[in-house]
Design a protein around this motif. Structure first.
Motif, PDB file in Angstrom:
ATOM      1  N   ARG A 167       0.841  -1.192   0.000  1.00 28.22           N
ATOM      2  CA  ARG A 167       0.000   0.000   0.000  1.00 28.22           C
ATOM      3  C   ARG A 167       0.875   1.241   0.000  1.00 28.22           C
ATOM      4  N   SER A 168       0.543   2.189  -0.857  1.00 30.52           N
ATOM      5  CA  SER A 168       1.226   3.478  -0.902  1.00 30.52           C
ATOM      6  C   SER A 168       0.173   4.564  -0.798  1.00 30.52           C
ATOM      7  N   GLN A 169       0.429   5.564   0.017  1.00 33.57           N
ATOM      8  CA  GLN A 169      -0.554   6.619   0.207  1.00 33.57           C
ATOM      9  C   GLN A 169       0.071   7.988  -0.008  1.00 33.57           C
ATOM     10  N   ARG A 181       0.791  11.900   0.983  1.00 32.60           N
ATOM     11  CA  ARG A 181       0.990  12.737   2.162  1.00 32.60           C
ATOM     12  C   ARG A 181       1.216  14.177   1.730  1.00 32.60           C
ATOM     13  N   ARG A 210      -6.384   9.673   1.132  1.00 27.77           N
ATOM     14  CA  ARG A 210      -5.762   8.370   1.259  1.00 27.77           C
ATOM     15  C   ARG A 210      -6.748   7.260   0.928  1.00 27.77           C
ATOM     16  N   SER A 211      -6.198   6.151   0.458  1.00 29.16           N
ATOM     17  CA  SER A 211      -7.011   4.978   0.176  1.00 29.16           C
ATOM     18  C   SER A 211      -6.309   3.758   0.743  1.00 29.16           C
ATOM     19  N   THR A 212      -6.952   2.628   0.596  1.00 30.70           N
ATOM     20  CA  THR A 212      -6.341   1.373   1.049  1.00 30.70           C
ATOM     21  C   THR A 212      -5.624   0.659  -0.084  1.00 30.70           C
ATOM     22  N   ASP A 243      -1.545   4.491  -4.307  1.00 32.24           N
ATOM     23  CA  ASP A 243      -1.629   5.830  -4.890  1.00 32.24           C
ATOM     24  C   ASP A 243      -0.219   6.395  -4.983  1.00 32.24           C
ATOM     25  N   SER A 302      -3.242   5.372  -9.652  1.00 29.07           N
ATOM     26  CA  SER A 302      -3.835   4.560  -8.586  1.00 29.07           C
ATOM     27  C   SER A 302      -4.479   3.313  -9.164  1.00 29.07           C
ATOM     28  N   ARG A 318      -7.196   2.104  -7.407  1.00 31.17           N
ATOM     29  CA  ARG A 318      -8.363   2.102  -6.527  1.00 31.17           C
ATOM     30  C   ARG A 318      -9.527   1.301  -7.093  1.00 31.17           C
ATOM     31  N   SER A 341       4.116  10.591  -2.406  1.00 29.92           N
ATOM     32  CA  SER A 341       3.599   9.270  -2.057  1.00 29.92           C
ATOM     33  C   SER A 341       4.622   8.548  -1.198  1.00 29.92           C
TER      34      SER A 341
END
Length: 747
Positions: free
Chosen positions: A463-465, A467, A484-486, A489, A505, A507, A731
């Motif tokens: 997982r990458s989010q 910031r 942010r997602s699960t 991204d 992403s 998603r 990210s």
């Protein structure tokens, strides 16, 4: 403990009691040894032995083939008592009588004069319950059907393993006889190989659930064990073996070097693996029950390895290696006895190269993955003699692992051809392609064993989010839950007015280009290629278009799309791969990196169309203009630093300005983690001790100031600065876990 790993500890204070809780059941030659019962079964006979006799045998089995000194026996088995050679000689004599062994021509225990004894019989863990069908003994028996698109069930919750909280040196292979009852609850009932009736699909069950990354599973020839590598959560990769159906894990290596790609010998007694220690690649051998490791081959010119396979006769290994970060991986064939090495594949210069070789079951061919880059891959086949390979697939998608089906009739491989990583099956000529349904599993690096009706594989939880950092307060912004997602991204980019962000992403499943408000609301996917990889969005200065790279037809090209969506338009194509687009500040040019000349260099093409111009004579990546548009900045894939050259009228046909180093603190792995600002450059800096930080390089005095500390394990994909220069968005990898799973036929 060192690599002299043992299968169990002798309890020196146990007196005449049975050895408890440590040594598991194992086979020595034709004998089944059950230490917890002080019992040896051989040729239909069962012998009950004294505890001391069993301890002598277990001590030798801890280090099969190694000479155990007489003093070691006396100090260990008879610790705390008065003992002499007579007791040891009597114990060995009793064991030889049970094994029907001849001291003059030993098959089990060899006497080493003036030294001690050693166990020379083959040693293996006892297989007390079958999680998978045993290999067929009758070659004419019809094997079970090859995997197809039949539905698969979900993993049984009752079989879930508990996570190990600490890195073990040895967890033992739990007493086999005791484990049998528990294993029977967990395991799928065995069915003889060749029984094709009643197979309705596949059940997927957990193999491991440790903290960290368990990778590269390798099923043992009899299907009772799985070898794999594990980083223990935060360390180097070591080799482990686990008994299927129990919690028992044996740590075979414990070194500071990374060890990869374990492969079993045909008899299941030993494992080969690759060790990378900074001085090349070594092929090592270790007993499957632990002990010292032996170097059997070496490649001092290699710096990285991506896959290894052992020939069916055990004489050769095929592995994929490269010499440096800019050269492609090539398949190397090494003869273990002579040490001879031959390069047998020749991928295109500038490509990622060839990896994951797998010998066919008859040894007549090698199937491998040929990669343009990490996202554009296909399967090829060649003979061990080399020559031009045969292309088997034409997907141009991600592939991460391949194996032969349990009976060698089909190829199994993982691919994103349906959007996410799934398992696919085809015949050896690339025909009759079918999905192998394993539920919702994310399948990586499948592994099989001849005649064993099971598939082991990796399951990733990556997982990458995104910031955001407020530069005035030097603190992280709480941009809201929508940013942010699960999922994954990456590579965020601000719109010119600062109102929106674009990012890559998955998603919705396949990777796509997304656009959202700056707080993550109203996120919409605006471009995708049905599972082909897309990445690196970049806004035009007027905000009317977003450039990005994608590989729908194999080679990576540059496309543009409206921020509101629509059909993407290809704008940069041609030989080689073209990626990482960036607009000039005036919108007249699109910069990109390309390997069309055999190495990654910076190019520029008129945004309105026209022939591209080569900007850098040497390597270059991730181009961006400086904030004032006077210079072109870029990193290099093979050198530290951020580089610059004056902005020119590229219509002249070639760059004439000189290249200069702007700053030296940017590492190649952070080649995308920087962004120009009016007064300097924000970038990811890694101090000598490896602690990363978001830092500012200032043009005025060439000084570097740390802005925000980053986690020690920071890995990022892309960095951008808001138009008003108040915020940085980037990210960050926040989860990288992987477990092993096992798919078995459903009865």
């Amino acid at each position: 403990m060192s690599e002299q790993t043992t299968i169990g500890k002798i309890d020196a204070g146990s007196g005449d009691r049975a050895v408890r809780g440590g040594p598991p059941g194992f086979t020595a030659g034709d004998a089944l040894v059950q230490p917890s019962l002080n019992r040896i079964s051989i040729h239909g006979r069962v012998a009950q032995v004294e505890p001391k006799v069993m301890q002598v045998l277990v001590l030798m089995a801890e280090r099969p083939g190694a000479v155990i000194a007489r003093e070691t026996f006396l100090d260990t088995v008879w610790a705390g008592t008065v003992a002499d050679d007579y007791l040891l000689n009597r114990a060995v004599s009793e064991l030889r009588k049970i094994f029907d062994d001849d001291a003059q021509a030993p098959r089990y225990i060899e006497t080493i004069r003036k030294a001690g004894y050693r166990l020379i019989a083959p040693i293996a863990p006892a297989k007390v319950a079958a999680v998978v069908a045993a290999p067929a003994t009758d070659p004419s028996a019809a094997g079970p059907p090859e995997p197809d698109a039949q539905s698969a069930g979900q993993a049984a919750g009752s079989g879930a393993f508990r996570a190990l909280r600490n890195r073990p040196v040895l967890y033992g292979l739990a007493a086999a006889c005791v484990a049998a009852a528990a294993a029977a609850v967990f395991l799928v009932g065995s069915r003889p190989a060749g029984n094709a009736s009643g197979v309705a699909g596949y059940d997927v069950r957990p193999l491991t659930s440790f903290v960290g990354r368990e990778l590269e599973p390798a099923l043992s020839p009899d299907g009772s064990r799985v070898a794999f590598i594990w980083d223990g959560g935060d360390g180097a990769f070591d080799v482990y073996v686990k008994t299927i159906g129990s919690e028992d894990v044996l740590n075979l290596t414990n070194s500071d070097a990374d060890e990869r790609h374990p492969v079993w010998s045909a008899d299941g007694r030993t494992l080969l693996f690759a060790r990378s220690d900074g001085a090349g690649i070594s092929i090592m051998r270790v007993s499957a029950l632990g002990g010292g490791v032996t170097r059997v081959s070496g490649d001092d010119a290699a710096t990285e390895i991506r896959g290894m396979s052992l020939s069916p006769d055990g004489a050769q290994v095929a592995y994929a290696r490269r010499e440096n970060a800019t050269s492609p991986y090539r398949i190397v064939l090494a003869t273990l006895e002579s040490g001879e090495r031959r390069i047998v594949s020749s991928p295109e210069p500038g490509s990622l190269g060839d990896m994951d070789p797998r010998f066919a079951r008859d040894g007549a061919s090698i199937v491998f993955v040929r990669a343009v880059n990490e996202v554009t891959k296909d399967l090829y086949r060649l003979t061990p003699d080399g020559g031009e390979p045969t292309r088997l697939t034409f997907d141009n998608h991600k592939i991460n692992g391949l194996a032969w089906s349990p009976h060698g009739e089909r190829l199994l491989f993982t691919s994103t051809r349906s959007g996410t990583y799934g398992l696919w099956s085809m015949d050896p000529n690339g025909e009759d392609l079918r999905p192998v349904a394993l539920g919702n599993e994310n399948v990586q690096q499948p592994s099989t064993a001849t005649g064993v009706d099971a598939i082991a594989f990796e399951q990733w939880m990556h997982r990458s989010q995104l910031r955001q950092i407020d530069l005035a307060s030097r603190t992280e912004l709480d941009a809201g839950r929508f940013v942010r997602s699960t999922r994954w991204d990456s590579n965020p980019a601000w719109s010119p007015d600062g109102a929106r962000i674009a990012f890559a992403s998955n998603r919705s499943g396949p990777y796509g280009i997304w656009v959202s408000d700056r707080d993550g609301r109203n996120a919409v996917q605006i471009a995708d290629f049905d599972g082909a990889f897309v990445d690196n969005p970049a806004w035009s200065p007027d905000g009317a278009r977003i450039a990005f790279d994608g590989s729908p037809e194999g080679k990576t090209a540059i496309f543009t799309v409206s921020p509101e969506g629509g059909a993407p338009q290809r704008i940069v194509d041609g030989p080689g791969d073209n990626r990482n687009p960036a607009w000039s500040r005036d919108g007249a040019w699109i910069y990109f990196e390309s390997n069309r000349s055999g190495a990654w260099r910076i190019h520029a093409q008129p945004a309105a169309g026209g022939p591209p111009v080569t900007i850098t004579a040497g390597s270059g990546a991730h181009p961006r203009e400086s904030a004032d548009g006077s210079r072109l900045l870029y990193s290099k894939p093979d050198a530290r630093g951020l580089w610059q050259r004056p902005r020119e009228d590229w219509r002249a046909g070639a760059a004439s300005g000189s290249e200069a180093l702007l700053m030296a603190d940017l590492e190649p792995r952070d080649g995308a983690n920087w962004v120009p600002a009016r007064d300097g450059v924000y970038f990811v800096r890694r101090a000598a001790e490896g602690m990363p930080a978001l830092s500012l390089f200032e043009h005025a005095n060439s000084s570097v100031t740390d802005v925000v500390a980053l986690p020690p394990s920071f890995e990022g994909w892309g960095l951008d600065l808001s138009p008003d220069e108040t915020q940085v968005i980037f990210s960050e990898l926040v989860m990288r876990e992987s477990d092993l799973r096992l798919a078995v036929p459903r009865n």
